[in-house]
Write a protein that holds these residues in place. Structure first.
Motif, PDB file in Angstrom:
ATOM      1  N   THR A 102      24.781  66.990  54.792  1.00 22.89           N
ATOM      2  CA  THR A 102      24.281  66.217  53.664  1.00 22.89           C
ATOM      3  C   THR A 102      24.157  67.194  52.495  1.00 22.89           C
ATOM      4  OG1 THR A 102      21.916  66.665  53.934  1.00 22.89           O
ATOM      5  CG2 THR A 102      22.855  64.925  55.303  1.00 22.89           C
ATOM      6  N   PRO A 103      23.997  66.650  51.276  1.00 25.50           N
ATOM      7  CA  PRO A 103      23.881  67.565  50.128  1.00 25.50           C
ATOM      8  C   PRO A 103      22.728  68.559  50.262  1.00 25.50           C
ATOM      9  CG  PRO A 103      24.269  65.327  49.385  1.00 25.50           C
ATOM     10  CD  PRO A 103      24.056  65.258  50.875  1.00 25.50           C
ATOM     11  N   ASP A 104      21.720  68.203  51.038  1.00 20.87           N
ATOM     12  CA  ASP A 104      20.584  69.100  51.196  1.00 20.87           C
ATOM     13  C   ASP A 104      20.707  70.034  52.396  1.00 20.87           C
ATOM     14  OD1 ASP A 104      19.168  68.237  48.956  1.00 20.87           O
ATOM     15  OD2 ASP A 104      18.408  66.495  50.045  1.00 20.87           O
ATOM     16  N   SER A 105      21.687  69.777  53.227  1.00 20.96           N
ATOM     17  CA  SER A 105      21.868  70.633  54.401  1.00 20.96           C
ATOM     18  C   SER A 105      22.368  72.004  53.966  1.00 20.96           C
ATOM     19  CB  SER A 105      22.913  70.043  55.344  1.00 20.96           C
ATOM     20  OG  SER A 105      22.513  68.783  55.785  1.00 20.96           O
ATOM     21  N   PRO A 162      25.702  79.364  57.850  1.00 20.60           N
ATOM     22  CA  PRO A 162      25.045  78.419  56.945  1.00 20.60           C
ATOM     23  C   PRO A 162      23.861  79.090  56.266  1.00 20.60           C
ATOM     24  CG  PRO A 162      25.081  77.602  59.231  1.00 20.60           C
ATOM     25  CD  PRO A 162      25.494  79.031  59.260  1.00 20.60           C
ATOM     26  N   ALA A 163      23.680  78.769  54.992  1.00 25.80           N
ATOM     27  CA  ALA A 163      22.539  79.303  54.249  1.00 25.80           C
ATOM     28  C   ALA A 163      21.906  78.166  53.464  1.00 25.80           C
ATOM     29  CB  ALA A 163      22.998  80.417  53.312  1.00 25.80           C
ATOM     30  N   PRO A 164      20.572  78.077  53.494  1.00 27.82           N
ATOM     31  CA  PRO A 164      19.904  77.023  52.721  1.00 27.82           C
ATOM     32  C   PRO A 164      20.107  77.232  51.227  1.00 27.82           C
ATOM     33  CG  PRO A 164      18.298  78.540  53.712  1.00 27.82           C
ATOM     34  CD  PRO A 164      19.648  78.938  54.226  1.00 27.82           C
ATOM     35  N   TRP A 165      19.999  76.127  50.485  1.00 25.33           N
ATOM     36  CA  TRP A 165      20.208  76.202  49.042  1.00 25.33           C
ATOM     37  C   TRP A 165      19.038  76.871  48.340  1.00 25.33           C
ATOM     38  CZ3 TRP A 165      24.849  75.387  47.212  1.00 25.33           C
ATOM     39  CH2 TRP A 165      25.717  74.562  47.920  1.00 25.33           C
ATOM     40  N   ARG A 220      19.321  70.422  36.716  1.00 20.92           N
ATOM     41  CA  ARG A 220      20.450  71.096  37.314  1.00 20.92           C
ATOM     42  C   ARG A 220      19.944  71.941  38.476  1.00 20.92           C
ATOM     43  NH1 ARG A 220      24.323  74.757  33.526  1.00 20.92           N
ATOM     44  NH2 ARG A 220      25.797  75.351  35.131  1.00 20.92           N
ATOM     45  N   ARG A 221      20.590  71.828  39.603  1.00 20.49           N
ATOM     46  CA  ARG A 221      20.174  72.631  40.754  1.00 20.49           C
ATOM     47  C   ARG A 221      21.007  73.893  40.816  1.00 20.49           C
ATOM     48  NH1 ARG A 221      19.539  68.541  45.756  1.00 20.49           N
ATOM     49  NH2 ARG A 221      18.471  70.347  46.591  1.00 20.49           N
ATOM     50  N   CYS A 222      20.372  74.946  41.257  1.00 22.50           N
ATOM     51  CA  CYS A 222      21.095  76.202  41.411  1.00 22.50           C
ATOM     52  C   CYS A 222      22.159  76.019  42.495  1.00 22.50           C
ATOM     53  CB  CYS A 222      20.126  77.318  41.790  1.00 22.50           C
ATOM     54  SG  CYS A 222      20.931  78.920  41.989  1.00 22.50           S
ATOM     55  N   ALA A 223      23.360  76.485  42.214  1.00 26.46           N
ATOM     56  CA  ALA A 223      24.479  76.289  43.141  1.00 26.46           C
ATOM     57  C   ALA A 223      24.653  77.454  44.108  1.00 26.46           C
ATOM     58  CB  ALA A 223      25.771  76.069  42.350  1.00 26.46           C
ATOM     59  N   LEU A 224      23.616  78.255  44.240  1.00 25.18           N
ATOM     60  CA  LEU A 224      23.710  79.408  45.131  1.00 25.18           C
ATOM     61  C   LEU A 224      22.759  79.242  46.309  1.00 25.18           C
ATOM     62  CD1 LEU A 224      23.859  82.166  42.383  1.00 25.18           C
ATOM     63  CD2 LEU A 224      25.758  81.329  43.775  1.00 25.18           C
ATOM     64  N   PHE A 225      22.868  80.135  47.255  1.00 26.08           N
ATOM     65  CA  PHE A 225      22.025  80.053  48.447  1.00 26.08           C
ATOM     66  C   PHE A 225      20.648  80.661  48.154  1.00 26.08           C
ATOM     67  CE2 PHE A 225      24.582  83.813  48.294  1.00 26.08           C
ATOM     68  CZ  PHE A 225      23.696  84.835  48.577  1.00 26.08           C
ATOM     69  N   ASP A 226      19.706  80.370  49.027  1.00 25.11           N
ATOM     70  CA  ASP A 226      18.347  80.862  48.860  1.00 25.11           C
ATOM     71  C   ASP A 226      18.317  82.393  48.961  1.00 25.11           C
ATOM     72  OD1 ASP A 226      15.696  80.643  48.380  1.00 25.11           O
ATOM     73  OD2 ASP A 226      15.177  79.785  50.328  1.00 25.11           O
ATOM     74  N   HIS A 227      17.432  82.991  48.210  1.00 24.73           N
ATOM     75  CA  HIS A 227      17.245  84.451  48.203  1.00 24.73           C
ATOM     76  C   HIS A 227      18.475  85.184  47.711  1.00 24.73           C
ATOM     77  CE1 HIS A 227      13.470  83.848  50.146  1.00 24.73           C
ATOM     78  NE2 HIS A 227      14.021  83.279  51.203  1.00 24.73           N
TER      79      HIS A 227
END
Ligand SMILES: [Zn+2]
Ligand SMILES: [Zn+2]
Length: 140
Positions: free
Chosen positions: A60-63, A83-86, A100-107
């Motif tokens: 999903t878009p949030d996965s 996999p890396a969380p957003w 606008r959401r950041c298009a990169l992974f967390d941290h």
């Protein structure tokens, strides 16, 4: 902030993981990936600096999406695809109300996606606007 210019060749196992069975993809996935982070420290001096490229979305878009991380180059290269969380950061424009959401992974480091500019796109835009004039101060 310019985008990191690191490029690397995906290992065959990562490419085959992108070819989901049962999906009729029109083409093979591009075996080369580009680091999507803003220019980060140690890109040229520290062989352990990790680059990151987005591979494919999650269920999903949030996965968590699948990312390819690598450090170093040539035979020294180390890599992992996982996999890396957003990144949870959002940019809210008060005038338009757009989020606008950041298009990169967390941290990730060091800049959120909206602060990263594609050097190639900038180069093209620069040439269209001002020919080959030297870089001056980016005055507003
Ligand atoms: Zn990088
Ligand atoms: Zn971010």
């Amino acid at each position: 902030m310019l985008q990191c210019t690191a490029v690397t060749l995906l290992p065959p196992d990562a490419v085959s993981r992108l070819l989901a069975p049962g999906v009729n993809g029109p083409d093979d996935p591009e075996p080369y990936v580009l680091c999507e982070l803003g220019e980060h420290d140690g890109t040229h001096t520290d062989p352990h600096t990790e680059h990151a490229a987005y591979l494919r979305p999650g269920r999903t878009p949030d996965s968590p999406a699948l990312w390819f991380f690598w450090a170093g180059s040539g035979p020294e290269r180390t890599h992992r695809a996982e996999p890396a969380p957003w990144c949870p950061a959002v940019l809210r424009r008060l005038d338009s109300g757009l989020v606008r959401r950041c298009a990169l992974f967390d941290h990730h480091s060091p800049s959120h996606s909206w602060d990263v500019t594609d050097p190639l796109g900038d180069l093209i835009a620069e040439r269209l606007v001002s020919g080959d004039s030297p870089k001056g101060d980016p005055s507003p």
